[in-house]
Design an enzyme around this catalytic site. Structure first.
Site, PDB file in Angstrom:
ATOM      1  N   LEU A  10       0.840  -1.202   0.000  1.00  0.00           N
ATOM      2  CA  LEU A  10       0.000   0.000   0.000  1.00  0.00           C
ATOM      3  C   LEU A  10       0.870   1.245   0.000  1.00  0.00           C
ATOM      4  O   LEU A  10       1.684   1.448   0.901  1.00  0.00           O
ATOM      5  CB  LEU A  10      -0.918   0.011   1.225  1.00  0.00           C
ATOM      6  CG  LEU A  10      -1.855  -1.186   1.378  1.00  0.00           C
ATOM      7  CD1 LEU A  10      -2.840  -0.948   2.514  1.00  0.00           C
ATOM      8  CD2 LEU A  10      -2.588  -1.480   0.073  1.00  0.00           C
ATOM      9  N   ALA A  11       0.681   2.051  -1.044  1.00  0.00           N
ATOM     10  CA  ALA A  11       1.534   3.235  -1.178  1.00  0.00           C
ATOM     11  C   ALA A  11       0.792   4.382  -1.835  1.00  0.00           C
ATOM     12  O   ALA A  11       1.374   5.211  -2.522  1.00  0.00           O
ATOM     13  CB  ALA A  11       2.775   2.879  -1.994  1.00  0.00           C
ATOM     14  N   GLY A  13      -1.166   6.600  -0.160  1.00  0.00           N
ATOM     15  CA  GLY A  13      -1.434   7.691   0.776  1.00  0.00           C
ATOM     16  C   GLY A  13      -0.667   8.957   0.432  1.00  0.00           C
ATOM     17  O   GLY A  13       0.293   8.953  -0.340  1.00  0.00           O
ATOM     18  N   ARG A  17       2.339  14.989   6.032  1.00  0.00           N
ATOM     19  CA  ARG A  17       3.272  15.549   7.020  1.00  0.00           C
ATOM     20  C   ARG A  17       4.722  15.622   6.541  1.00  0.00           C
ATOM     21  O   ARG A  17       5.560  16.224   7.190  1.00  0.00           O
ATOM     22  CB  ARG A  17       3.187  14.740   8.328  1.00  0.00           C
ATOM     23  CG  ARG A  17       2.000  15.145   9.177  1.00  0.00           C
ATOM     24  CD  ARG A  17       1.889  14.284  10.406  1.00  0.00           C
ATOM     25  NE  ARG A  17       1.302  12.985  10.111  1.00  0.00           N
ATOM     26  CZ  ARG A  17       1.348  11.941  10.943  1.00  0.00           C
ATOM     27  NH1 ARG A  17       1.992  12.029  12.081  1.00  0.00           N
ATOM     28  NH2 ARG A  17       0.782  10.803  10.604  1.00  0.00           N
ATOM     29  N   THR A  81      -7.630   2.025   3.718  1.00  0.00           N
ATOM     30  CA  THR A  81      -6.730   0.885   3.468  1.00  0.00           C
ATOM     31  C   THR A  81      -7.473  -0.303   2.856  1.00  0.00           C
ATOM     32  O   THR A  81      -6.914  -1.025   2.018  1.00  0.00           O
ATOM     33  CB  THR A  81      -6.028   0.455   4.766  1.00  0.00           C
ATOM     34  OG1 THR A  81      -7.018   0.315   5.801  1.00  0.00           O
ATOM     35  CG2 THR A  81      -5.004   1.476   5.212  1.00  0.00           C
ATOM     36  N   GLU A 154      -9.861   1.282  15.439  1.00  0.00           N
ATOM     37  CA  GLU A 154      -9.004   2.431  15.136  1.00  0.00           C
ATOM     38  C   GLU A 154      -9.064   3.434  16.286  1.00  0.00           C
ATOM     39  O   GLU A 154     -10.084   3.568  16.960  1.00  0.00           O
ATOM     40  CB  GLU A 154      -9.453   3.088  13.828  1.00  0.00           C
ATOM     41  CG  GLU A 154      -9.200   2.233  12.606  1.00  0.00           C
ATOM     42  CD  GLU A 154      -7.744   1.810  12.498  1.00  0.00           C
ATOM     43  OE1 GLU A 154      -6.881   2.687  12.349  1.00  0.00           O
ATOM     44  OE2 GLU A 154      -7.471   0.593  12.574  1.00  0.00           O
ATOM     45  N   ASN A 227       5.991   8.946   8.759  1.00  0.00           N
ATOM     46  CA  ASN A 227       4.977   9.945   8.430  1.00  0.00           C
ATOM     47  C   ASN A 227       5.559  11.338   8.326  1.00  0.00           C
ATOM     48  O   ASN A 227       4.954  12.230   7.757  1.00  0.00           O
ATOM     49  CB  ASN A 227       3.878   9.949   9.490  1.00  0.00           C
ATOM     50  CG  ASN A 227       3.126   8.630   9.511  1.00  0.00           C
ATOM     51  OD1 ASN A 227       2.540   8.228   8.502  1.00  0.00           O
ATOM     52  ND2 ASN A 227       3.188   7.937  10.620  1.00  0.00           N
TER      53      ASN A 227
HETATM   54  C1  UD1 Z   1      -3.436   2.011   9.635  1.00  0.00           C
HETATM   55  C2  UD1 Z   1      -4.333   0.968  10.311  1.00  0.00           C
HETATM   56  C3  UD1 Z   1      -4.068   0.953  11.790  1.00  0.00           C
HETATM   57  C4  UD1 Z   1      -2.619   0.683  12.064  1.00  0.00           C
HETATM   58  C5  UD1 Z   1      -1.743   1.675  11.309  1.00  0.00           C
HETATM   59  C6  UD1 Z   1      -0.289   1.259  11.395  1.00  0.00           C
HETATM   60  C7  UD1 Z   1      -6.372   0.880   9.019  1.00  0.00           C
HETATM   61  C8  UD1 Z   1      -7.788   1.301   8.922  1.00  0.00           C
HETATM   62  N1  UD1 Z   1      -5.707   1.307  10.058  1.00  0.00           N
HETATM   63  O1  UD1 Z   1      -3.859   3.266  10.138  1.00  0.00           O
HETATM   64  O2  UD1 Z   1      -4.848  -0.039  12.427  1.00  0.00           O
HETATM   65  O3  UD1 Z   1      -2.349   0.745  13.442  1.00  0.00           O
HETATM   66  O4  UD1 Z   1      -2.073   1.723   9.920  1.00  0.00           O
HETATM   67  O5  UD1 Z   1       0.513   2.238  10.868  1.00  0.00           O
HETATM   68  O6  UD1 Z   1      -5.904   0.147   8.181  1.00  0.00           O
HETATM   69  N2  UD1 Z   1      -3.113   3.858   2.124  1.00  0.00           N
HETATM   70  C9  UD1 Z   1      -3.503   3.726   0.815  1.00  0.00           C
HETATM   71  N3  UD1 Z   1      -4.739   4.142   0.452  1.00  0.00           N
HETATM   72  C10 UD1 Z   1      -5.604   4.690   1.316  1.00  0.00           C
HETATM   73  C11 UD1 Z   1      -5.195   4.821   2.659  1.00  0.00           C
HETATM   74  C12 UD1 Z   1      -3.959   4.389   3.024  1.00  0.00           C
HETATM   75  O7  UD1 Z   1      -2.736   3.228  -0.015  1.00  0.00           O
HETATM   76  O8  UD1 Z   1      -6.707   5.025   0.908  1.00  0.00           O
HETATM   77  C13 UD1 Z   1      -1.774   3.394   2.509  1.00  0.00           C
HETATM   78  C14 UD1 Z   1      -0.875   4.524   2.992  1.00  0.00           C
HETATM   79  O9  UD1 Z   1      -0.110   5.033   1.933  1.00  0.00           O
HETATM   80  C15 UD1 Z   1      -0.012   3.821   4.014  1.00  0.00           C
HETATM   81  C16 UD1 Z   1      -0.915   2.719   4.562  1.00  0.00           C
HETATM   82  O10 UD1 Z   1      -1.920   2.519   3.598  1.00  0.00           O
HETATM   83  O11 UD1 Z   1       1.105   3.226   3.454  1.00  0.00           O
HETATM   84  C17 UD1 Z   1      -1.521   3.078   5.908  1.00  0.00           C
HETATM   85  O12 UD1 Z   1      -2.311   4.224   5.769  1.00  0.00           O
HETATM   86  P1  UD1 Z   1      -2.470   5.267   6.934  1.00  0.00           P
HETATM   87  O13 UD1 Z   1      -3.349   6.352   6.467  1.00  0.00           O
HETATM   88  O14 UD1 Z   1      -1.157   5.622   7.491  1.00  0.00           O
HETATM   89  O15 UD1 Z   1      -3.271   4.390   7.995  1.00  0.00           O
HETATM   90  P2  UD1 Z   1      -3.426   4.688   9.527  1.00  0.00           P
HETATM   91  O16 UD1 Z   1      -4.589   5.580   9.714  1.00  0.00           O
HETATM   92  O17 UD1 Z   1      -2.147   5.085  10.098  1.00  0.00           O
HETATM   93 MG    MG Z   2      -0.244   5.742   9.319  1.00  0.00          MG
END
Ligand code: UD1
Ligand code: MG
Length: 456
Positions: A10-11, A13, A17, A81, A154, A227
């Protein structure tokens, strides 16, 4: 036969920050993009397929990574995610097990991931969790009375009791694709963030009586995500600390392990000593007994046994023979090959040249596109004029030649074996072997000459 392995990274995001124009996962750690580290870890598992979910930053990401065999799934807009993994599903093999990684969590050990794939191959779900002194911001692992994982909540959706849980979701999990796809299709976004949470898959699985096996990293740095620039710098230091520890365990002396940076691979023989503030990039090999002085930068370099590098040298794409002495303040550029026992001194630049056994270039010289024989002495301030503004030409200096100081060798030109070139010469034609050649204006003294004096 065991099921194939598919990896989803997953990349997509935003990485808000980081405050950067560069997509977050392309920021370097130890000289390699964050995503590059994740891909390397995935590669060690020999997966049948790797699918990267991207979005923010657009095509810059696939272009920068430049690996044709990867599958790229675009997620736009980014709805969480779970939604991200959904975009990857069409690329996955229904028979496979799926390992889900984050592009911004760069240092997970392959051993940890391998353990998870073994669990998923048995049909269970492997979930990487960790206990944190400060779990704030993470999803919490909710377990039932028997200690089994029940669901993930969450931070923003958690009750005060749930917020007190210190076991958190790292986000990394491994499970069969077929089951994953079924659960993803049923995800909703009725939560505090209005997102499709991948974490809800765990609750669904538990409700269906699936076996969820929590795995744990050997160290916290394995699961730390990036982040912000602060976190990037902190993880860089942790990583460099680990690299330094491993080198010392292996027998390398580091004058200060906190002042070493390895941005690639550093292979060392026995009894290598590295002084402070050195940077190693690309593939660097140091033979037995090599000593590296303070403040040196080495990139794609191999130094044979016994080489001594004095402080403040910059070496890039050079190969150095045993017992050579280099520096301080020497610059070796790509294509430099120094034979055994050569001596390169301060403010000497060498490029695309071979220098033979025991030859010396001790001070203030530029040697480019040259072939220098054995036991040649190149005096201070010597320059190979290898470039006419359009083309490059070679200079050949044969064995035992002596080049006087402040000589310009206008290439193409050859200095014969054992020849001597007088100081200050501009050599435009070949110099015959064994003889003195020089070009020098005749020295003149004007009798009775007086310095002008200022008119009153
Ligand atoms: C997520 C987890 C959380 C965990 C945390 C660990 C979920 C709902 N929550 O939260 O339980 O403790 O990671 O760091 O999964 N991404 C996408 N597309 C999106 C959203 C995110 O590709 O639509 C990718 C981001 O680039 C990143 C990863 O998924 O690499 C995690 O996304 P992030 O937004 O950091 O999730 P958290 O809210 O931190
Ligand atoms: Mg995160």
């Amino acid at each position: 036969m065991s099921s194939p392995l598919n990896v989803v990274i997953l990349a997509a995001g935003k990485g808000t920050r980081m405050k950067s124009d560069l997509p977050k996962v392309l920021h370097p750690l130890a000289g390699q993009p964050l995503l590059g580290h994740v891909l390397s870890a995935a590669d060690t598992l020999s997966p049948e397929k790797i699918c990267v979910v991207y979005g923010h930053g657009g095509e810059a990401l696939p272009q920068a990574i430049g690996r044709d065999e990867l599958a790229w799934a675009k997620q736009e807009p980014q709805l969480g995610t779970g939604h991200a993994v959904q975009q990857a599903v069409p690329h996955l093999d229904p028979e496979a097990i799926c390992l889900i990684l984050y592009g911004d969590v760069p240092l997970t050990r392959p051993e940890t991931l391998r353990e998870m794939t073994l669990i998923a191959r048995e049909g269970a779900i492997a979930l990487l969790t960790v206990r944190l002194a400060n779990p704030a911001g993470y999803g919490r692992i909710v377990r039932n009375a028997r200690g089994q994982v029940e669901r993930i909540v969450e931070q923003k959706d958690a009750s005060p009791e749930e917020l007190a849980i210190d076991e958190v979701n790292t986000g990394i999990l491994c499970l069969p694709v077929a089951k994953l796809a079924g659960w993803l299709a049923r995800l909703g976004n009725n939560n505090a963030q209005g997102e499709y949470y991948l974490t809800d898959v765990i609750g669904m699985a538990a409700a269906e009586g699936e076996k969820i096996i929590p795995c744990h990293p050997a160290a916290e740095w394995e699961v730390l995500g990036i982040n912000s620039r602060q976190q990037l710098a902190q993880l860089e230091r942790m990583h460099q600390h680990n690299v330094a520890e491993a080198l010392m365990v292996q027998g390398v002396t580091l004058i200060d392990p906190a002042r070493l940076d390895v941005r690639g691979t550093l292979e060392c023989g026995r009894d290598v000593l590295i002084d402070v503030n050195c940077v190693f990039e690309g593939a660097v090999t140091l033979g037995d007994g090599v000593k590296i002085g303070a403040n040196c930068v080495l990139k794609n370099v191999s130094l044979a046994a016994g080489v001594v590098l004095q402080p403040f040298c910059h070496l890039d794409g050079a190969k150095v023979g045993a017992d050579a002495r280099i520096g301080p303040f020497s610059r070796l550029r790509p294509g430099t090959e120094l034979a055994e026992e050569t001596h390169i001194g301060n403010f000497v630049e060498i490029k695309n040249s071979q220098v033979g056994f025991n030859s010396k270039i001790s001070h203030l010289s530029y040697v480019g596109d040259a072939t220098v024989g054995r036991k040649v002495n190149i005096g201070a301030g010597t320059i190979t004029c290898n470039y006419d503004g359009a083309n490059k030409f070679r200079t050949v200096i044969e064995d035992g030649a002596f080049i006087g100081s402040d000589t310009q060798l206008v290439a193409p030109v050859t200095v014969g074996q054992g020849a001597t070139i007088g100081a200050g010469t501009t050599l435009t034609k070949d110099a015959p072997a064994g003889q003195l050649t020089l070009s020098r204006a005749k020295q003149l003294t004007l009798p009775g000459w007086q310095r002008p004096v200022k008119k009153k």
